[in-house]
Structure formats: structure tokens, C-alpha cells
Design a protein around this motif. Structure first.
Motif, PDB file in Angstrom:
ATOM      1  N   VAL A  25       0.842  -1.208   0.000  1.00  0.00           N
ATOM      2  CA  VAL A  25       0.000   0.000   0.000  1.00  0.00           C
ATOM      3  C   VAL A  25       0.868   1.244   0.000  1.00  0.00           C
ATOM      4  N   LEU A  26       1.922   1.212   0.825  1.00  0.00           N
ATOM      5  CA  LEU A  26       2.803   2.387   0.927  1.00  0.00           C
ATOM      6  C   LEU A  26       3.663   2.553  -0.325  1.00  0.00           C
ATOM      7  N   SER A  27       4.259   1.468  -0.801  1.00  0.00           N
ATOM      8  CA  SER A  27       5.177   1.578  -1.943  1.00  0.00           C
ATOM      9  C   SER A  27       4.453   1.932  -3.236  1.00  0.00           C
ATOM     10  N   LYS A  28       3.211   1.457  -3.377  1.00  0.00           N
ATOM     11  CA  LYS A  28       2.432   1.754  -4.576  1.00  0.00           C
ATOM     12  C   LYS A  28       1.663   3.069  -4.463  1.00  0.00           C
ATOM     13  N   ASN A  29       1.757   3.689  -3.288  1.00  0.00           N
ATOM     14  CA  ASN A  29       1.080   4.970  -3.040  1.00  0.00           C
ATOM     15  C   ASN A  29      -0.403   4.869  -3.400  1.00  0.00           C
ATOM     16  N   LEU A  30      -1.066   3.862  -2.839  1.00  0.00           N
ATOM     17  CA  LEU A  30      -2.447   3.563  -3.229  1.00  0.00           C
ATOM     18  C   LEU A  30      -3.483   4.446  -2.544  1.00  0.00           C
ATOM     19  N   ARG A  31      -3.084   5.181  -1.547  1.00  0.00           N
ATOM     20  CA  ARG A  31      -3.963   6.159  -0.898  1.00  0.00           C
ATOM     21  C   ARG A  31      -5.239   5.536  -0.329  1.00  0.00           C
ATOM     22  N   VAL A  32      -5.098   4.327   0.191  1.00  0.00           N
ATOM     23  CA  VAL A  32      -6.225   3.703   0.887  1.00  0.00           C
ATOM     24  C   VAL A  32      -6.561   4.528   2.120  1.00  0.00           C
ATOM     25  N   MET A  33      -5.535   4.877   2.850  1.00  0.00           N
ATOM     26  CA  MET A  33      -5.622   5.809   3.966  1.00  0.00           C
ATOM     27  C   MET A  33      -4.249   6.434   4.109  1.00  0.00           C
ATOM     28  N   ASP A  34      -4.120   7.402   4.985  1.00  0.00           N
ATOM     29  CA  ASP A  34      -2.843   8.105   5.063  1.00  0.00           C
ATOM     30  C   ASP A  34      -1.748   7.186   5.606  1.00  0.00           C
ATOM     31  N   THR A  35      -0.507   7.587   5.359  1.00  0.00           N
ATOM     32  CA  THR A  35       0.626   6.735   5.716  1.00  0.00           C
ATOM     33  C   THR A  35       0.734   6.503   7.219  1.00  0.00           C
ATOM     34  N   ALA A  36       0.334   7.498   8.018  1.00  0.00           N
ATOM     35  CA  ALA A  36       0.385   7.321   9.472  1.00  0.00           C
ATOM     36  C   ALA A  36      -0.562   6.206   9.912  1.00  0.00           C
TER      37      ALA A  36
END
Length: 237
Positions: free
Chosen positions: A188-199
Motif C-alpha cells: 500500500v505504501l510503496s504503490k502509493n495507493l492512498r487507501v488511507m494516510d501513511t500514518a
């Protein structure tokens, strides 16, 4: 019907409450959501709820238009209280005993958030709506949802949206968008999928708290999810 997930944290976007309207709260949508929540509580589920405020005011948007970020985020947190009170009203009209607990104390309209009291409400079969985010600026309601899930030891976070899962690009704009059935937190983080914020994703990863993203506009989806049916996209380790 047997539950796979006994205690859940349901994360709702403020935009979801608008339905087809352009602003505010659509009471028909509110009623549909509350009936789905009642359905799973009748099965024995314990339900905590966090609602965003995009249907009223989004702090990040206010800041992008020149407002002080702290002031804008405070306004956004207060807007979540409005949504929370509306959801409480819909749930209680449907026969669900509900408590709103706010991270920003406002005793005349709701309880202050106290973790142990929230857990006790859940044990007694009450729905608990966690309002005002984390009570701090610079944190979204996604982060607040994960934080509350960790604090109440929820079995899963269900992010209920208008889309039936997580896609590699916006399925509304791209007909060739591909849906993911499963993802890891790192993907999710590496693909920058914006499911929810990184925090929020980082918090969930630290505690290995699963997140399910599903379409709440489909009747029965939340019930099917808590009973273990594979729906939407499941995010985990």
C-alpha cells in the motif's frame, strides 16, 4: 450465522453520508448504514465507528486555500461531531443503544473519550461512535480510526466506501483499473495507493491490524465481511 470478527472498527467517510447530494447528510443513506450496523450487532458484533467530515468540511482543503492548518483541522474535527450525532440519532431510532465519545470534550452533547469506558460500552452491547478524530491537528480520521481500533483491541478495521475495494488507479476514471484482493501494508505504501494516510497504515502495520476495504452501498456487505466472507480488498502483513 457465526461471526469471524467479534469486535470491529467501522471507518466511514464523510462523503459517504452525502449519497448523491453535493453537501451535507443524506438521511436515507444514514438510515441504510445504520440498518447494516444493527444487522451485525444483532449477530453479536461489538461495533466502534469513526466518521470523517468530508461532507461538511475537510481541514486539509481549508489549509490548501490559505487557512491556518491547525484552525482548519480543528474545524474538521468539530464537523465529525456533527456527523457522529447524526449517526447516533439514526442508530437509536433503529433500536441500537449508542454512545458518542469525543476526543474534544463537549459534555453537553456527548461523552469525553475514555478508553476503558469505551470498552465497557462495547461489552454492554452499545455502539460507540468516536468523534473529533484524535483531538489533535495534522491527523486524519483514518489515523484516528486505526488508533481507536488499537485502543479497543478491535479484530479488524472495516473501511466502508462507495468502491468495492482498492484499485491500482481510479476505477471511475479508468475502465482498465485492476482491483487488488489482498495487499500488504508495505505494498500500500510503496504503490502509493492512498487507501488511507501513511500514518494510519504504519500504525496498523505495527500491530498487524487487518484492514478490509469494501463497498458499503451493497446491502449486507458489512454482515458478510464480519462473518468472514472474502469481500473487497484485505490489507495485512
Amino acid at each position: 450465522m457465526e461471526l469471524k470478527y467479534k469486535r470491529i472498527l467501522l471507518k466511514l467517510s464523510g462523503e459517504a453520508l452525502m449519497g448523491d447530494d453535493s453537501f451535507g447528510i443524506n438521511t436515507e443513506v444514514l438510515g441504510e448504514i445504520s440498518s447494516q450496523i444493527k444487522e451485525i450487532m444483532d449477530l453479536g458484533a461489538e461495533v466502534g465507528i469513526v466518521i470523517g467530515a468530508g461532507n461538511i468540511f475537510r481541514g486539509v482543503k481549508g489549509a490548501s486555500q490559505g487557512m491556518d492548518r491547525t484552525a482548519a483541522d480543528n474545524m474538521g474535527m468539530l464537523a465529525t461531531v456533527i456527523n457522529s450525532l447524526a449517526m447516533q440519532d439514526a442508530l437509536e431510532r433503529g433500536g441500537v443503544v449508542t454512545r458518542v465519545m469525543s476526543a474534544i470534550p463537549m459534555r453537553l452533547v456527548c461523552e469525553p473519550y475514555i478508553r476503558r469506558r469505551a470498552a465497557r460500552h462495547l461489552e454492554k452491547g452499545r455502539a460507540v461512535i468516536f468523534a473529533a478524530g484524535t483531538g489533535n491537528p495534522y491527523f486524519t480520521t483514518d489515523s484516528a480510526g486505526v488508533l481507536r481500533a488499537l485502543e479497543i483491541d478491535a479484530d479488524i478495521i472495516i473501511k466502508a466506501t462507495k468502491v468495492d475495494g482498492v484499485y491500482d488507479k481510479d476505477p471511475v476514471l479508468h475502465a482498465d483499473a485492476v482491483k487488488y484482493e489482498k495487499l500488504t501494508y508495505d505494498e500500500v505504501l510503496s504503490k502509493n495507493l492512498r487507501v488511507m494516510d501513511t500514518a494510519g497504515i504504519a500504525l496498523a502495520k505495527e500491530d498487524n491490524k487487518p484492514i478490509m476495504v469494501l463497498n458499503m452501498t451493497q446491502p449486507g456487505n458489512i454482515r458478510r465481511a464480519v462473518c468472514g466472507e472474502a469481500l473487497g480488498t484485505l490489507i495485512g502483513s
